[in-house]
Scaffold this motif. Structure first.
Motif, PDB file in Angstrom:
ATOM      1  N   VAL A 390      45.480  70.195  32.980  1.00 35.54           N
ATOM      2  CA  VAL A 390      46.162  70.594  34.210  1.00 35.54           C
ATOM      3  C   VAL A 390      45.981  72.089  34.444  1.00 35.54           C
ATOM      4  O   VAL A 390      45.767  72.541  35.590  1.00 35.54           O
ATOM      5  CB  VAL A 390      47.653  70.208  34.144  1.00 35.54           C
ATOM      6  N   GLU A 393      42.647  72.402  35.751  1.00 32.45           N
ATOM      7  CA  GLU A 393      42.589  71.916  37.122  1.00 32.45           C
ATOM      8  C   GLU A 393      43.241  72.901  38.088  1.00 32.45           C
ATOM      9  O   GLU A 393      42.774  73.083  39.221  1.00 32.45           O
ATOM     10  CB  GLU A 393      43.290  70.540  37.217  1.00 32.45           C
ATOM     11  N   LYS A 432      44.329  70.237  47.117  1.00 36.05           N
ATOM     12  CA  LYS A 432      44.106  69.741  45.760  1.00 36.05           C
ATOM     13  C   LYS A 432      45.298  70.069  44.860  1.00 36.05           C
ATOM     14  O   LYS A 432      45.784  69.226  44.107  1.00 36.05           O
ATOM     15  CB  LYS A 432      42.845  70.352  45.176  1.00 36.05           C
ATOM     16  N   THR A 435      48.221  67.920  45.773  1.00 31.66           N
ATOM     17  CA  THR A 435      48.054  66.543  45.277  1.00 31.66           C
ATOM     18  C   THR A 435      48.374  66.455  43.792  1.00 31.66           C
ATOM     19  O   THR A 435      49.057  65.525  43.334  1.00 31.66           O
ATOM     20  CB  THR A 435      46.624  66.061  45.537  1.00 31.66           C
ATOM     21  N   MET A 436      47.882  67.411  43.006  1.00 32.32           N
ATOM     22  CA  MET A 436      48.144  67.397  41.561  1.00 32.32           C
ATOM     23  C   MET A 436      49.632  67.578  41.265  1.00 32.32           C
ATOM     24  O   MET A 436      50.197  66.901  40.401  1.00 32.32           O
ATOM     25  CB  MET A 436      47.316  68.485  40.878  1.00 32.32           C
ATOM     26  N   GLN A 439      51.438  64.420  42.102  1.00 29.57           N
ATOM     27  CA  GLN A 439      51.167  63.395  41.094  1.00 29.57           C
ATOM     28  C   GLN A 439      52.028  63.603  39.847  1.00 29.57           C
ATOM     29  O   GLN A 439      52.600  62.654  39.289  1.00 29.57           O
ATOM     30  CB  GLN A 439      49.683  63.415  40.740  1.00 29.57           C
ATOM     31  N   ASN A 506      44.725  56.564  44.389  1.00 31.70           N
ATOM     32  CA  ASN A 506      44.372  56.926  43.016  1.00 31.70           C
ATOM     33  C   ASN A 506      43.152  56.132  42.544  1.00 31.70           C
ATOM     34  O   ASN A 506      42.248  56.677  41.880  1.00 31.70           O
ATOM     35  CB  ASN A 506      45.555  56.664  42.073  1.00 31.70           C
ATOM     36  N   ASN A 569      43.850  64.505  34.820  1.00 31.20           N
ATOM     37  CA  ASN A 569      45.018  64.773  33.967  1.00 31.20           C
ATOM     38  C   ASN A 569      45.530  63.527  33.245  1.00 31.20           C
ATOM     39  O   ASN A 569      46.526  63.579  32.535  1.00 31.20           O
ATOM     40  CB  ASN A 569      46.159  65.373  34.805  1.00 31.20           C
TER      41      ASN A 569
END
Length: 605
Positions: A390, A393, A432, A435-436, A439, A506, A569
C-alpha cells in the motif's frame, strides 16, 4: 532462518505434547482397568453378602414359623392346648407377617387316627376329615427315608413331635443311619405337626419387603426358583446370576429358637415346667461314621438337649434323602445389565470414552493453538506485506501528483493544453488514491461488522453497465477488448446496487491487471438453478492450484505476482467474497496457468 527455526520449535513442542497425551491415554486405560477389576470384585462380594443376608432374614421367618411350635408330646396326649396357644401368641406377636401361617394339622405317628385341625377362633385342635390332600401329606412324611421338614410344592412345614427323653444328648450328623442306629438312642415320634404357610404372603409381602431392604435402588433383579429351575418369584435373564443363596433352609447352622428368655418371661411360672428354654447358642459336638461307598442312606440331624427329670426333652429332627443336597428354593440376584461383569465393562468403556474424550479435546486444543499461532504469524506477515505494498501504491500516485503540482506552481506549464494535461494527470492519480482508500475502508468496515447494505430490487444489466463505466478509463488506457454475454430478461435480484457494482469492478480490474498482454476480457450474466450467475473471464497469467485455496483470504498475494512486481494490496478478492456472502451467495474461480481465469458470483434471485 530464525523464523523457520521458531516454527519448527513450535511444531516439535506440539508433537511432544501430543505424545505425552498419548502416554497418558495408555496409562489411563491401565488404571481404569485396575479400578474396574477392583470395583467388580468389591461389587460381587457386596452382592453376595446382601444375598446371604436376604436369605438369612427370609429363612429366619420360616424357621420361626417352624421351630417355635416345637412342643412336648404330653400336651398332645392330654389335649392341653395352653402351651401351643402360648407359642402361637408369642409367634404372632413377634413376627412381622402374622398371615404367613394359614393352618395347623396334627397327625399321630402310629395308627390311622384322623388328623386334628387347629381352630383360630376356638384356640383348640379338633378332629378333622382326612381329605385326599391330607392323606397325601401323611403319606409323604410317613416315609422315613424320604422325610422332609419342608414340602415346598404344597407350602407345608412338617415338625416331628417326639416322646420325652431325659438322657444327655448331642447333635449327631451321620450317613447310613441303618448301619449306626445302635449307637444312637433316638426318641420315638409321637406325631407330626403340619404347618401350612401362605404363598401369597411370601410372594407379595416377605420377598418384596426384603428386596426393598437389600436391593432398593432397582439395579438388581431378584428371583426365586425351585430346585428344578422353575420360577417361584420373578425371573432373571438367562441362566447366570451374580449371587445365589439357599431359601427355605432349616439346616442346623440356621436354627432359630423362639423358645428363649423373651418367651420365658411371658409365660406364667406355673406353666414353665413343661417347656425347655435355651437362652444361648448351645455348643454342638459332631460325630461322623464311615460308610461303604456303594451303600446309600438318609442324612439325618438329631438335636437332643440336657433335661432335668421333671421336664420333657425337646427334639428337633431334620433329614434329607441321600444325594438330594439341594435346598427347596434358591435366591438368584442378577444385575439389571445382565451381570456385574457386563455392568463393569459398560462402566469401564464409558469412563474410558470420557477420559479419552478429554484427552482428545486437549490434543485438539493444542493443535488449534499451534494452528492459530501459525495462522496469526502468517497473517502478521501478510499485514506487513500489505503495508509495504500500500505504501508503494500510494507513493507512485503521490509522486506524480507532487511533480505535476510543482511544475504548475513553478510555471513550467503555461499553455492551456499543458495545464489541462497536468490537471487530468492529477485527477487520474487522485482517483487511484481515492479508490485504494475506499477499498481499505470497505475492508475495515466489513470485518468490523459496521458496513451496512441497502438491499432493494436491482437490475443485473444496470449493475454490469455501471461497473464497466467505472472501469472505462482503465480499459481504454490498456486497450482492452471487452466482450459481454448478458442473457435477455434476467430477473431482478435483492441486492445492494453499489456493493454489487464494486464487486464486479474489482473482478474487471483484476482481469486487466493480470492480463499479461492478452487485451481481452468477457463479462457475462445468466440465470439458472434459481440463481443469477455473473462471471468475469480473462486470458491472463492464470492461478496455480496451490494459490487457488488462498486467493480469497485478506492480504494474500501469490509469490509469482509479488516477484512480477504487479501492483496490488491483496484486498480485492476478499471484498468480493464478503459482498457475495452478504447477499447469501458465493464466489468461485476456475483457472489454468497461462490460459486465464474465470471468476463467478452466484446470487439467489
Amino acid at each position: 532462518m530464525k523464523s523457520m527455526g521458531r516454527s519448527w520449535s513450535i511444531i516439535l513442542f506440539g508433537v511432544g505434547l501430543l505424545g505425552l497425551l498419548a502416554v497418558l491415554g495408555v496409562l489411563q486405560y491401565r488404571w481404569l482397568s485396575q479400578i474396574s477389576d477392583a470395583d467388580g470384585d468389591k461389587a460381587r462380594k457386596s452382592v453376595q453378602e446382601q444375598a446371604k443376608q436376604f436369605a438369612t432374614d427370609f429363612n429366619r421367618e420360616i424357621q420361626g414359623a417352624y421351630f417355635n411350635f416345637q412342643t412336648d408330646a404330653e400336651s398332645w396326649k392330654t389335649r392341653d392346648w395352653a402351651a401351643f396357644n402360648e407359642r402361637y401368641d408369642y409367634w404372632k406377636d413377634k413376627t412381622s407377617y402374622p398371615d404367613l401361617i394359614t393352618d395347623f394339622y396334627f397327625f399321630e405317628a402310629k395308627g390311622d387316627s384322623p388328623p386334628l385341625h387347629y381352630g383360630f377362633d376356638s384356640r383348640a385342635f379338633t378332629t378333622a376329615e382326612l381329605t385326599d390332600e391330607l392323606a397325601d401329606l401323611r403319606a409323604r412324611f410317613s416315609d422315613e427315608k424320604n422325610f422332609r421338614p419342608i414340602y415346598e410344592d404344597i407350602y407345608t412345614l412338617v415338625l416331628p413331635i417326639h416322646e420325652g427323653e431325659n438322657k444327655i444328648g448331642r447333635v449327631f450328623m451321620h450317613a447310613n443311619l441303618r448301619q449306626n442306629r445302635a449307637e444312637l438312642r433316638l426318641p420315638d415320634k409321637y406325631g407330626y405337626l403340619a404347618i401350612k404357610i401362605d404363598p401369597e404372603t411370601i410372594k407379595e409381602k416377605i420377598l418384596p419387603a426384603l428386596i426393598s431392604k437389600y436391593f432398593p435402588e432397582g439395579d438388581f433383579r431378584v428371583a426365586v426358583t425351585r430346585r428344578d429351575g422353575t420360577p417361584v418369584f420373578q425371573s432373571v435373564s438367562g441362566e447366570t446370576s451374580d449371587a445365589a443363596a439357599p431359601l427355605l433352609d432349616l439346616s442346623p447352622d440356621n436354627f432359630v429358637f423362639f423358645a428363649n428368655k423373651d418367651l420365658l418371661s411371658s409365660i406364667d411360672e406355673g406353666k414353665k415346667k413343661n417347656i425347655v428354654i435355651n437362652s444361648r447358642t448351645e455348643s454342638r459336638s459332631v460325630s461322623t461314621f464311615d460308610t461303604k461307598d456303594d451303600e446309600k442312606g438318609d442324612v439325618k440331624i438329631e438335636i437332643k438337649r440336657d433335661v432335668s427329670p421333671k421336664r420333657t426333652a425337646v427334639f428337633t429332627t431334620a433329614s434329607k434323602t441321600s444325594g438330594d443336597d439341594e435346598t427347596p428354593w434358591t435366591l438368584a440376584v442378577q444385575h439389571s445389565s445382565g451381570s456385574i461383569d457386563a455392568f463393569m465393562a459398560d462402566t469401564f468403556r464409558r469412563n474410558l470414552a470420557v477420559g479419552l474424550g478429554l484427552l482428545s479435546l486437549l490434543a485438539l486444543a493444542i493443535a488449534a493453538i499451534i494452528f492459530s499461532a501459525q495462522r496469526a504469524k502468517l497473517l502478521a506477515r501478510r499485514q506487513i506485506d500489505f503495508v509495504s505494498s500500500v505504501s508503494h501504491e500510494f507513493r507512485t500516485p503521490l509522486a506524480v501528483i507532487y511533480s505535476a503540482g510543482e511544475n504548475l506552481a513553478d510555471g513550467v506549464a503555461r499553455e492551456n493544453g499543458q495545464v489541462e494535461r497536468y490537471g487530468n494527470l492529477i485527477k487520474g492519480e487522485g482517483k487511484k488514491l481515492s479508490t485504494m482508500v475506499e477499498q481499505i475502508l470497505e475492508f475495515a468496515g466489513a470485518n468490523s461488522g459496521r458496513r451496512k447494505y441497502n438491499f432493494g430490487e436491482v437490475s443485473i444489466d444496470e449493475v454490469i453497465a455501471n461497473a464497466l463505466d467505472e472501469c472505462r478509463p482503465m480499459i481504454d488506457q490498456n486497450h482492452i477488448a471487452v466482450e459481454t454475454g448478458i442473457s435477455p430478461k434476467l430477473p431482478s435480484i435483492n441486492a445492494d446496487k453499489t456493493a454489487m457494482s464494486q464487486a464486479i469492478q474489482n473482478l474487471i480490474m483484476n482481469a486487466i491487471k493480470y492480463s499479461n498482454g492478452e487485451a481481452w476480457l468477457r463479462v457475462a450474466a445468466e440465470n439458472g438453478d434459481g440463481k443469477v450467475k455473473i462471471s468475469v473471464e480473462d486470458r491472463g497469467i492464470g492461478i496455480t492450484k496451490k494459490d487457488l485455496r488462498s486467493i480469497f483470504e485478506p492480504f494474500y498475494r501469490s509469490r509469482e505476482v509479488v516477484d512480477a512486481q504487479i501492483h496490488g494490496n491483496g484486498l480485492g478478492l476478499s471484498l468480493v467474497k464478503q459482498i457475495a456472502e452478504a447477499h447469501n451467495g458465493r464466489v468461485f474461480v476456475s483457472s489454468e496457468i497461462g490460459k486465464g481465469s474465470k471468476f463467478t458470483i452466484e446470487i439467489p434471485n
